[in-house]
Motif scaffolding. Structure first.
Motif, PDB file in Angstrom:
ATOM      1  N   GLY A  76      27.413  38.576  31.706  1.00  0.00           N
ATOM      2  CA  GLY A  76      27.565  39.618  32.716  1.00  0.00           C
ATOM      3  C   GLY A  76      28.956  40.221  32.704  1.00  0.00           C
ATOM      4  N   ALA A  77      29.965  39.374  32.504  1.00  0.00           N
ATOM      5  CA  ALA A  77      31.345  39.864  32.441  1.00  0.00           C
ATOM      6  C   ALA A  77      31.564  40.745  31.214  1.00  0.00           C
ATOM      7  N   LEU A  78      30.937  40.389  30.098  1.00  0.00           N
ATOM      8  CA  LEU A  78      31.042  41.222  28.899  1.00  0.00           C
ATOM      9  C   LEU A  78      30.458  42.610  29.147  1.00  0.00           C
ATOM     10  N   GLY A  79      29.345  42.666  29.854  1.00  0.00           N
ATOM     11  CA  GLY A  79      28.749  43.955  30.185  1.00  0.00           C
ATOM     12  C   GLY A  79      29.658  44.797  31.053  1.00  0.00           C
ATOM     13  N   ASP A  80      30.309  44.163  32.035  1.00  0.00           N
ATOM     14  CA  ASP A  80      31.253  44.894  32.885  1.00  0.00           C
ATOM     15  C   ASP A  80      32.384  45.504  32.059  1.00  0.00           C
ATOM     16  N   ARG A  81      32.850  44.751  31.064  1.00  0.00           N
ATOM     17  CA  ARG A  81      34.016  45.210  30.313  1.00  0.00           C
ATOM     18  C   ARG A  81      33.650  46.194  29.204  1.00  0.00           C
ATOM     19  N   GLU A 199      33.479  48.790  33.683  1.00  0.00           N
ATOM     20  CA  GLU A 199      34.677  48.816  34.508  1.00  0.00           C
ATOM     21  C   GLU A 199      35.462  50.104  34.283  1.00  0.00           C
ATOM     22  N   ARG A 200      35.938  50.670  35.375  1.00  0.00           N
ATOM     23  CA  ARG A 200      36.743  51.883  35.238  1.00  0.00           C
ATOM     24  C   ARG A 200      38.127  51.571  34.678  1.00  0.00           C
ATOM     25  N   THR A 201      38.641  50.379  34.994  1.00  0.00           N
ATOM     26  CA  THR A 201      39.930  49.932  34.454  1.00  0.00           C
ATOM     27  C   THR A 201      39.727  48.566  33.813  1.00  0.00           C
ATOM     28  N   PRO A 202      39.306  48.536  32.539  1.00  0.00           N
ATOM     29  CA  PRO A 202      39.011  47.249  31.898  1.00  0.00           C
ATOM     30  C   PRO A 202      40.213  46.317  31.895  1.00  0.00           C
ATOM     31  N   ARG A 203      39.948  45.048  32.195  1.00  0.00           N
ATOM     32  CA  ARG A 203      40.981  44.023  32.153  1.00  0.00           C
ATOM     33  C   ARG A 203      40.669  43.052  31.028  1.00  0.00           C
ATOM     34  N   LEU A 262      37.189  35.869  35.948  1.00  0.00           N
ATOM     35  CA  LEU A 262      35.808  36.148  35.547  1.00  0.00           C
ATOM     36  C   LEU A 262      34.942  36.328  36.795  1.00  0.00           C
ATOM     37  N   LEU A 263      35.096  35.437  37.758  1.00  0.00           N
ATOM     38  CA  LEU A 263      34.389  35.504  39.032  1.00  0.00           C
ATOM     39  C   LEU A 263      35.379  35.177  40.143  1.00  0.00           C
ATOM     40  N   ASP A 264      35.564  36.122  41.052  1.00  0.00           N
ATOM     41  CA  ASP A 264      36.447  35.875  42.189  1.00  0.00           C
ATOM     42  C   ASP A 264      35.724  34.930  43.156  1.00  0.00           C
ATOM     43  N   VAL A 265      36.148  33.677  43.196  1.00  0.00           N
ATOM     44  CA  VAL A 265      35.445  32.684  44.015  1.00  0.00           C
ATOM     45  C   VAL A 265      35.588  32.974  45.503  1.00  0.00           C
ATOM     46  N   ARG A 266      36.494  33.870  45.882  1.00  0.00           N
ATOM     47  CA  ARG A 266      36.617  34.249  47.292  1.00  0.00           C
ATOM     48  C   ARG A 266      35.370  34.977  47.774  1.00  0.00           C
ATOM     49  N   LEU A 267      34.580  35.491  46.839  1.00  0.00           N
ATOM     50  CA  LEU A 267      33.335  36.156  47.221  1.00  0.00           C
ATOM     51  C   LEU A 267      32.421  35.234  48.010  1.00  0.00           C
ATOM     52  N   PHE A 268      32.483  33.945  47.729  1.00  0.00           N
ATOM     53  CA  PHE A 268      31.607  33.009  48.433  1.00  0.00           C
ATOM     54  C   PHE A 268      32.035  32.809  49.883  1.00  0.00           C
ATOM     55  N   GLY A 269      33.207  33.325  50.247  1.00  0.00           N
ATOM     56  CA  GLY A 269      33.611  33.334  51.642  1.00  0.00           C
ATOM     57  C   GLY A 269      32.995  34.479  52.417  1.00  0.00           C
ATOM     58  N   ASN A 391      28.254  43.300  48.001  1.00  0.00           N
ATOM     59  CA  ASN A 391      29.523  42.755  48.463  1.00  0.00           C
ATOM     60  C   ASN A 391      30.494  42.475  47.326  1.00  0.00           C
ATOM     61  N   VAL A 392      30.337  43.212  46.236  1.00  0.00           N
ATOM     62  CA  VAL A 392      31.283  43.137  45.123  1.00  0.00           C
ATOM     63  C   VAL A 392      31.730  44.544  44.767  1.00  0.00           C
ATOM     64  N   PRO A 393      32.908  44.682  44.170  1.00  0.00           N
ATOM     65  CA  PRO A 393      33.336  45.995  43.698  1.00  0.00           C
ATOM     66  C   PRO A 393      32.397  46.488  42.597  1.00  0.00           C
ATOM     67  N   PRO A 394      32.200  47.799  42.480  1.00  0.00           N
ATOM     68  CA  PRO A 394      31.309  48.331  41.445  1.00  0.00           C
ATOM     69  C   PRO A 394      31.660  47.870  40.039  1.00  0.00           C
ATOM     70  N   ASP A 395      32.948  47.639  39.769  1.00  0.00           N
ATOM     71  CA  ASP A 395      33.352  47.182  38.445  1.00  0.00           C
ATOM     72  C   ASP A 395      32.764  45.818  38.100  1.00  0.00           C
ATOM     73  N   LYS A 396      32.344  45.066  39.105  1.00  0.00           N
ATOM     74  CA  LYS A 396      31.894  43.691  38.887  1.00  0.00           C
ATOM     75  C   LYS A 396      30.387  43.524  39.116  1.00  0.00           C
ATOM     76  N   TYR A 397      29.628  44.609  38.981  1.00  0.00           N
ATOM     77  CA  TYR A 397      28.177  44.498  39.156  1.00  0.00           C
ATOM     78  C   TYR A 397      27.569  43.509  38.153  1.00  0.00           C
ATOM     79  N   GLY A 398      28.083  43.505  36.935  1.00  0.00           N
ATOM     80  CA  GLY A 398      27.536  42.603  35.919  1.00  0.00           C
ATOM     81  C   GLY A 398      27.737  41.145  36.280  1.00  0.00           C
ATOM     82  N   VAL A 399      28.946  40.802  36.737  1.00  0.00           N
ATOM     83  CA  VAL A 399      29.227  39.421  37.142  1.00  0.00           C
ATOM     84  C   VAL A 399      28.392  39.045  38.355  1.00  0.00           C
ATOM     85  N   ALA A 400      28.279  39.967  39.326  1.00  0.00           N
ATOM     86  CA  ALA A 400      27.476  39.678  40.510  1.00  0.00           C
ATOM     87  C   ALA A 400      26.008  39.466  40.136  1.00  0.00           C
ATOM     88  N   SER A 401      25.499  40.302  39.246  1.00  0.00           N
ATOM     89  CA  SER A 401      24.130  40.123  38.771  1.00  0.00           C
ATOM     90  C   SER A 401      23.975  38.775  38.074  1.00  0.00           C
TER      91      SER A 401
END
Length: 506
Positions: A76-81, A199-203, A262-269, A391-401
């Motif tokens: 999923g992260a590869l797809g985002d990037r 991602e609009r600004t690839p990291r 790769l995954l912001d674990v703060r999302l689980f908050g 509840n994720v930024p659009p750049d991270k739809y792949g990781v959220a999926s």
């Protein structure tokens, strides 16, 4: 990194192109889910021709789920990037060629390797399908599109049973691989017409995080899968689960410290994100555990053919699809937590009704139980998926999926292992009194499984009828306790969701 962001502007697409995109993405995810039950159905014929041992048969089935679960988050992260459409097309091509591999080998080891590669392709497909749908629709239209996706994902296993039954009725076991291979190639060609996003600004890609997540999820799923065969007290099972938990903790610690995780674990908050993740996990624990027991019940207790055992479950789809369309609107009106708790309660009730089925139960009892179960899944799945993606930024739809998909696979593995281990232990103890007079080697076969007991009964003359009846009753007892355990897991999920609150800010 923020756990929420303004809605992304969807690309300007015609209604027809959006419908085509949803149809193609749903077909792809349906194929990935169906591939689990397709191979399960074909396994007896496959084992007979390849000479696969019982351990090898287990790996032919399980390695697909193991690789898919372990690699879905990095994929999923590869797809985002790098672009979600490109990763999706690559995944479909990998899926197709690995599905075709069994045509050129009769080796059980080679089959296991091919299934592992198919799992890699599936890991690239699943998060891309959902993230492409989410990025292609404006916020006010996403709920319906996600509802359709979730409904197809929910009935994908049932579709696999029907497809495998149709193919095996007319062709050899090779057909269950050729059919999906052809479909995957056709879908890959069609995917060149769907919109892409990234991602609009690839990291930089979080390689260490990807490795830790793969090892953590892989170890956890491996331990859960092995529990069905080795028992929960096995050192292999316990060691793998403990390793998975420890690696998961290391992953969370590492990601917490990264600027570009790769995954912001703060999302689980975020309560909605956490509710969605818990809900998806327990949904698929219930779904795949129930399907594992039902497949055997319908064929070995009720005597249905593989094809008919899939077709008789049609009430699931009848209730699931309409409730999927209502899920997101109801969540907006009454709140995600309320809808999730109600839906999981319906699922638990449906699981209990399934557990009450016995050797002489009517089809009406089955239809009511699976209809209620389908309604619960339809109500819960789209709401949970929307809770994760919104509840994720659009750049991270792949990781959220991918989080959505990883929780599905963990839940599926847990459901099969839990239902399988409880069912097997109860069956073995219940059948013992009916097999005590049998020779030791024959008794071991009858005590090992319902299929074994029925095979022994066929060769036992007049006494075989009593043995077959006792075996079917013992299986029904085991199914009751196995499904009761699943209902308990869902009930725990209701309590957890009810307790999730937004943390107070001092």
């Amino acid at each position: 990194m923020s756990v929420s962001s303004p809605p992304a502007a969807a690309p300007a697409l015609s209604t027809a192109r959006r419908a085509w995109t949803v149809g193609l993405m749903c077909s792809a995810v349906g194929l990935v889910i169906a591939m689990v039950t397709i191979v399960n159905t074909a396994l007896p014929s496959m084992a007979a021709q390849t000479g696969a041992s019982q351990a090898q048969q287990t790996w032919i089935v399980d390695v697909y789920t193991l690789v898919l679960a372990a690699l879905v988050l990095p994929a999923g992260a590869l797809g985002d990037r790098h672009g979600r459409r490109g990763v999706l097309i690559t995944g479909l091509v990998v899926f197709a060629f690995s599905c075709a591999a069994p045509l050129f080998t009769t080796s059980a080891v080679a089959l296991i390797g091919a299934r592992a590669v198919t799992g890699l392709g599936a890991a690239m497909i699943m998060p891309a399908t959902l993230s492409i749908i989410n990025a292609s629709f404006p916020p006010e239209q996403r709920g319906r599109a996600i509802g359709i996706w979730a409904a197809v994902a929910g009935v994908g296993g049932l579709g696999g049973l029907v497809l495998a039954g149709l193919l095996l009725q007319h062709f050899s076991w090779h057909s269950v691989f050729v059919g999906p291979a052809v479909l995957a190639l056709l879908m890959a060609a069609g995917c060149f017409t769907v919109p892409t996003s990234q991602e609009r600004t690839p990291r930089r890609f979080d390689t260490a995080g990807a490795a830790l997540s793969a090892l953590a999820i892989g170890a956890l799923v491996f331990g859960i899968l092995r529990a069905a065969d080795l028992g929960w007290s096995s050192w292999v099972v316990l060691g793998a689960i403990v390793a998975g938990v420890l690696l998961g903790a290391a992953f969370a610690w590492y990601e917490w410290r990264q600027d570009a995780p790769l995954l912001d674990v703060r999302l689980f908050g975020n309560p909605a994100f956490a509710t969605g993740a818990v809900s998806v996990t327990v949904q698929f624990t219930a779904a795949f555990g129930a399907l594992f027991a039902l497949a055997q019940y319908l064929q070995l207790v009720q005597g249905y053919t593989p094809l008919k055992s899939g077709l008789v479950l049609w009430p699931i789809a009848v209730s699931l699809f309409p409730m999927s369309m209502l899920s997101a609107p109801l969540a907006r009106r009454f709140g995600l937590r309320a809808v999730t708790c109600a839906a999981l309660g319906i699922i638990a009730f449906g699981i209990v009704l399934l557990g009450l089925l016995g050797p002489h139960s009517s089809y009406l009892s089955l239809a009511i139980a699976v209809g209620i179960l389908g309604g619960g899944f339809g109500l819960s799945s789209p709401a949970a998926t929307t809770g994760i993606l919104d509840n994720v930024p659009p750049d991270k739809y792949g990781v959220a999926s991918a989080v959505n998909d990883a929780t599905r696979e963990i839940g599926a593995a847990l459901g099969i292992a839990l239902a399988g281990s409880v069912l097997t232990s109860t069956y073995t103890s219940s059948i013992a009194s009916a097999t005590n007079a049998l020779p030791r080697d024959v008794k071991e076969i009858a005590d090992g499984s319902l299929a074994g007991a029925l095979a022994v009964a066929e060769r036992s003359g007049p006494a075989g009828g009593r043995l077959a009846e006792a075996a079917r009753t013992a299986f029904s007892d085991g199914m009751w306790y196995g499904l009761l355990a699943l209902a308990g897991i869902v009930a725990v999920g209701v309590v957890v969701v009810a307790c999730i609150r937004r943390p107070r800010r001092d």
